[in-house]
Design a protein around this motif. Sequence first.
Motif, PDB file in Angstrom:
ATOM      1  N   ILE A  79       0.844  -1.188   0.000  1.00 14.75           N
ATOM      2  CA  ILE A  79       0.000   0.000   0.000  1.00 14.75           C
ATOM      3  C   ILE A  79       0.886   1.248   0.000  1.00 14.75           C
ATOM      4  O   ILE A  79       1.954   1.251   0.609  1.00 14.75           O
ATOM      5  CB  ILE A  79      -0.950  -0.034   1.229  1.00 14.75           C
ATOM      6  N   SER A  80       0.461   2.295  -0.685  1.00  9.87           N
ATOM      7  CA  SER A  80       1.240   3.540  -0.695  1.00  9.87           C
ATOM      8  C   SER A  80       1.128   4.228   0.656  1.00  9.87           C
ATOM      9  O   SER A  80       0.191   3.981   1.422  1.00  9.87           O
ATOM     10  CB  SER A  80       0.731   4.470  -1.798  1.00  9.87           C
ATOM     11  N   ASP A  81       2.070   5.112   0.957  1.00  6.11           N
ATOM     12  CA  ASP A  81       2.060   5.834   2.234  1.00  6.11           C
ATOM     13  C   ASP A  81       0.784   6.656   2.376  1.00  6.11           C
ATOM     14  O   ASP A  81       0.148   6.663   3.429  1.00  6.11           O
ATOM     15  CB  ASP A  81       3.273   6.750   2.350  1.00  6.11           C
ATOM     16  N   GLU A  87      -6.502   5.293   4.927  1.00  9.79           N
ATOM     17  CA  GLU A  87      -7.251   4.148   5.455  1.00  9.79           C
ATOM     18  C   GLU A  87      -7.229   4.131   6.984  1.00  9.79           C
ATOM     19  O   GLU A  87      -8.224   3.810   7.625  1.00  9.79           O
ATOM     20  CB  GLU A  87      -6.685   2.836   4.894  1.00  9.79           C
ATOM     21  N   CYS A  88      -6.101   4.501   7.559  1.00  9.33           N
ATOM     22  CA  CYS A  88      -5.987   4.546   9.014  1.00  9.33           C
ATOM     23  C   CYS A  88      -6.921   5.622   9.579  1.00  9.33           C
ATOM     24  O   CYS A  88      -7.614   5.394  10.574  1.00  9.33           O
ATOM     25  CB  CYS A  88      -4.538   4.794   9.415  1.00  9.33           C
ATOM     26  N   GLU A  89      -6.951   6.785   8.941  1.00 11.23           N
ATOM     27  CA  GLU A  89      -7.841   7.854   9.400  1.00 11.23           C
ATOM     28  C   GLU A  89      -9.313   7.445   9.248  1.00 11.23           C
ATOM     29  O   GLU A  89     -10.130   7.685  10.131  1.00 11.23           O
ATOM     30  CB  GLU A  89      -7.578   9.144   8.625  1.00 11.23           C
ATOM     31  N   ARG A  90      -9.649   6.803   8.128  1.00 10.75           N
ATOM     32  CA  ARG A  90     -11.037   6.354   7.909  1.00 10.75           C
ATOM     33  C   ARG A  90     -11.462   5.395   9.013  1.00 10.75           C
ATOM     34  O   ARG A  90     -12.533   5.537   9.598  1.00 10.75           O
ATOM     35  CB  ARG A  90     -11.148   5.687   6.537  1.00 10.75           C
ATOM     36  N   ARG A  91     -10.594   4.457   9.348  1.00 10.33           N
ATOM     37  CA  ARG A  91     -10.909   3.483  10.402  1.00 10.33           C
ATOM     38  C   ARG A  91     -11.050   4.174  11.759  1.00 10.33           C
ATOM     39  O   ARG A  91     -11.950   3.869  12.544  1.00 10.33           O
ATOM     40  CB  ARG A  91      -9.814   2.421  10.454  1.00 10.33           C
ATOM     41  N   ALA A  92     -10.174   5.142  12.035  1.00 12.39           N
ATOM     42  CA  ALA A  92     -10.240   5.874  13.305  1.00 12.39           C
ATOM     43  C   ALA A  92     -11.565   6.616  13.419  1.00 12.39           C
ATOM     44  O   ALA A  92     -12.193   6.619  14.484  1.00 12.39           O
ATOM     45  CB  ALA A  92      -9.073   6.850  13.411  1.00 12.39           C
ATOM     46  N   ARG A  93     -12.016   7.227  12.343  1.00 11.34           N
ATOM     47  CA  ARG A  93     -13.291   7.958  12.381  1.00 11.34           C
ATOM     48  C   ARG A  93     -14.469   7.021  12.582  1.00 11.34           C
ATOM     49  O   ARG A  93     -15.471   7.396  13.180  1.00 11.34           O
ATOM     50  CB  ARG A  93     -13.465   8.786  11.115  1.00 11.34           C
ATOM     51  N   GLN A  94     -14.355   5.781  12.114  1.00 11.09           N
ATOM     52  CA  GLN A  94     -15.426   4.795  12.291  1.00 11.09           C
ATOM     53  C   GLN A  94     -15.577   4.377  13.741  1.00 11.09           C
ATOM     54  O   GLN A  94     -16.686   4.135  14.206  1.00 11.09           O
ATOM     55  CB  GLN A  94     -15.155   3.546  11.448  1.00 11.09           C
ATOM     56  N   VAL A  95     -14.472   4.270  14.459  1.00 17.40           N
ATOM     57  CA  VAL A  95     -14.524   3.730  15.819  1.00 17.40           C
ATOM     58  C   VAL A  95     -14.380   4.789  16.914  1.00 17.40           C
ATOM     59  O   VAL A  95     -14.483   4.452  18.095  1.00 17.40           O
ATOM     60  CB  VAL A  95     -13.447   2.631  16.021  1.00 17.40           C
ATOM     61  N   ALA A  96     -14.157   6.035  16.537  1.00 21.40           N
ATOM     62  CA  ALA A  96     -13.953   7.095  17.541  1.00 21.40           C
ATOM     63  C   ALA A  96     -15.205   7.271  18.402  1.00 21.40           C
ATOM     64  O   ALA A  96     -16.311   7.379  17.885  1.00 21.40           O
ATOM     65  CB  ALA A  96     -13.604   8.408  16.858  1.00 21.40           C
ATOM     66  N   THR A 105       0.347  15.838  12.974  1.00 21.66           N
ATOM     67  CA  THR A 105       1.304  14.776  13.243  1.00 21.66           C
ATOM     68  C   THR A 105       0.826  13.461  12.646  1.00 21.66           C
ATOM     69  O   THR A 105      -0.203  12.928  13.037  1.00 21.66           O
ATOM     70  CB  THR A 105       1.509  14.597  14.759  1.00 21.66           C
ATOM     71  N   SER A 106       1.567  12.965  11.670  1.00 25.92           N
ATOM     72  CA  SER A 106       1.297  11.652  11.104  1.00 25.92           C
ATOM     73  C   SER A 106       2.598  11.112  10.529  1.00 25.92           C
ATOM     74  O   SER A 106       3.410  11.865  10.003  1.00 25.92           O
ATOM     75  CB  SER A 106       0.218  11.715  10.025  1.00 25.92           C
ATOM     76  N   PHE A 107       2.787   9.814  10.663  1.00 26.90           N
ATOM     77  CA  PHE A 107       4.011   9.171  10.207  1.00 26.90           C
ATOM     78  C   PHE A 107       3.663   7.862   9.529  1.00 26.90           C
ATOM     79  O   PHE A 107       2.697   7.205   9.896  1.00 26.90           O
ATOM     80  CB  PHE A 107       4.958   8.863  11.378  1.00 26.90           C
ATOM     81  N   VAL A 108       4.475   7.478   8.558  1.00 26.46           N
ATOM     82  CA  VAL A 108       4.387   6.152   7.963  1.00 26.46           C
ATOM     83  C   VAL A 108       5.765   5.528   8.087  1.00 26.46           C
ATOM     84  O   VAL A 108       6.765   6.120   7.694  1.00 26.46           O
ATOM     85  CB  VAL A 108       3.949   6.201   6.484  1.00 26.46           C
ATOM     86  N   PHE A 109       5.802   4.349   8.679  1.00 26.15           N
ATOM     87  CA  PHE A 109       7.044   3.628   8.860  1.00 26.15           C
ATOM     88  C   PHE A 109       7.090   2.511   7.828  1.00 26.15           C
ATOM     89  O   PHE A 109       6.227   1.630   7.828  1.00 26.15           O
ATOM     90  CB  PHE A 109       7.137   3.065  10.280  1.00 26.15           C
ATOM     91  N   PRO A 110       8.072   2.561   6.920  1.00 28.05           N
ATOM     92  CA  PRO A 110       8.127   1.571   5.850  1.00 28.05           C
ATOM     93  C   PRO A 110       8.582   0.212   6.354  1.00 28.05           C
ATOM     94  O   PRO A 110       9.015   0.064   7.485  1.00 28.05           O
ATOM     95  CB  PRO A 110       9.162   2.167   4.890  1.00 28.05           C
ATOM     96  N   GLY A 111       8.493  -0.754   5.492  1.00 25.97           N
ATOM     97  CA  GLY A 111       8.947  -2.097   5.808  1.00 25.97           C
ATOM     98  C   GLY A 111       7.989  -3.114   5.240  1.00 25.97           C
ATOM     99  O   GLY A 111       6.983  -2.765   4.607  1.00 25.97           O
ATOM    100  N   LYS A 137      -1.405  -1.157  11.072  1.00 29.27           N
ATOM    101  CA  LYS A 137      -0.377  -1.957  10.408  1.00 29.27           C
ATOM    102  C   LYS A 137      -0.976  -2.552   9.145  1.00 29.27           C
ATOM    103  O   LYS A 137      -2.150  -2.919   9.113  1.00 29.27           O
ATOM    104  CB  LYS A 137       0.118  -3.061  11.338  1.00 29.27           C
ATOM    105  N   PHE A 138      -0.141  -2.622   8.117  1.00 28.56           N
ATOM    106  CA  PHE A 138      -0.567  -3.124   6.812  1.00 28.56           C
ATOM    107  C   PHE A 138       0.403  -4.192   6.334  1.00 28.56           C
ATOM    108  O   PHE A 138       1.610  -4.047   6.475  1.00 28.56           O
ATOM    109  CB  PHE A 138      -0.592  -1.994   5.779  1.00 28.56           C
ATOM    110  N   ALA A 139      -0.145  -5.236   5.769  1.00 30.07           N
ATOM    111  CA  ALA A 139       0.644  -6.247   5.074  1.00 30.07           C
ATOM    112  C   ALA A 139       0.105  -6.270   3.651  1.00 30.07           C
ATOM    113  O   ALA A 139      -1.087  -6.506   3.438  1.00 30.07           O
ATOM    114  CB  ALA A 139       0.504  -7.605   5.729  1.00 30.07           C
ATOM    115  N   GLY A 140       0.965  -5.961   2.690  1.00 31.26           N
ATOM    116  CA  GLY A 140       0.482  -5.835   1.316  1.00 31.26           C
ATOM    117  C   GLY A 140      -0.447  -4.639   1.238  1.00 31.26           C
ATOM    118  O   GLY A 140      -0.094  -3.536   1.639  1.00 31.26           O
TER     119      GLY A 140
END
Length: 149
Positions: A79-81, A87-96, A105-111, A137-140
């Motif tokens: 997935i792109s940064d 996607e992380c923000e969308r999920r946070a808004r769903q469960v907030a 403040t936002s960061f993406v850690f590659p790997g 966390k994302f895999a693929g």
Amino acid sequence: MSRSIALCLITLALIPVFGSAGSAQDADAEDDRRCLDYGTTRGTQAYVECRVTLERRSDEARPAPYGGRIAPPAGEQTISDGLALSECERRARQVAPYPIKRRATSFVFPGREKRASLSFEINKPGSSSAFWNVDCKFAGNAMTDFSAR
């Protein structure tokens, strides 16, 4: 005459050696300024993570040994940064539990397992100011974990 030419050649050969220390210090100062501009404070976990992210990006930008970079296995997509943060923000808004406002403040850690971290301000009734940090966390291309604190 040949001695002065030799001296000039030695001087020219040493310029890159001594000049690289200055450029490393300049890059360090630039990374420090960027992390402070993102709203982090020296000595905090957010500042450390910012510096680590910038260092990793700098390392990735350098040519890899033998002219090639290590790529994901054939057929594996990542997935792109920008999409990871979205996607992380969308999920946070769903469960907030309360309305949230995204902070800068936002960061993406590659790997192999990419991690996106975002910070939100919570509009919690009866509270003057509250903050909420989320990690994804994302895999693929798929989100594998979501946590909030």
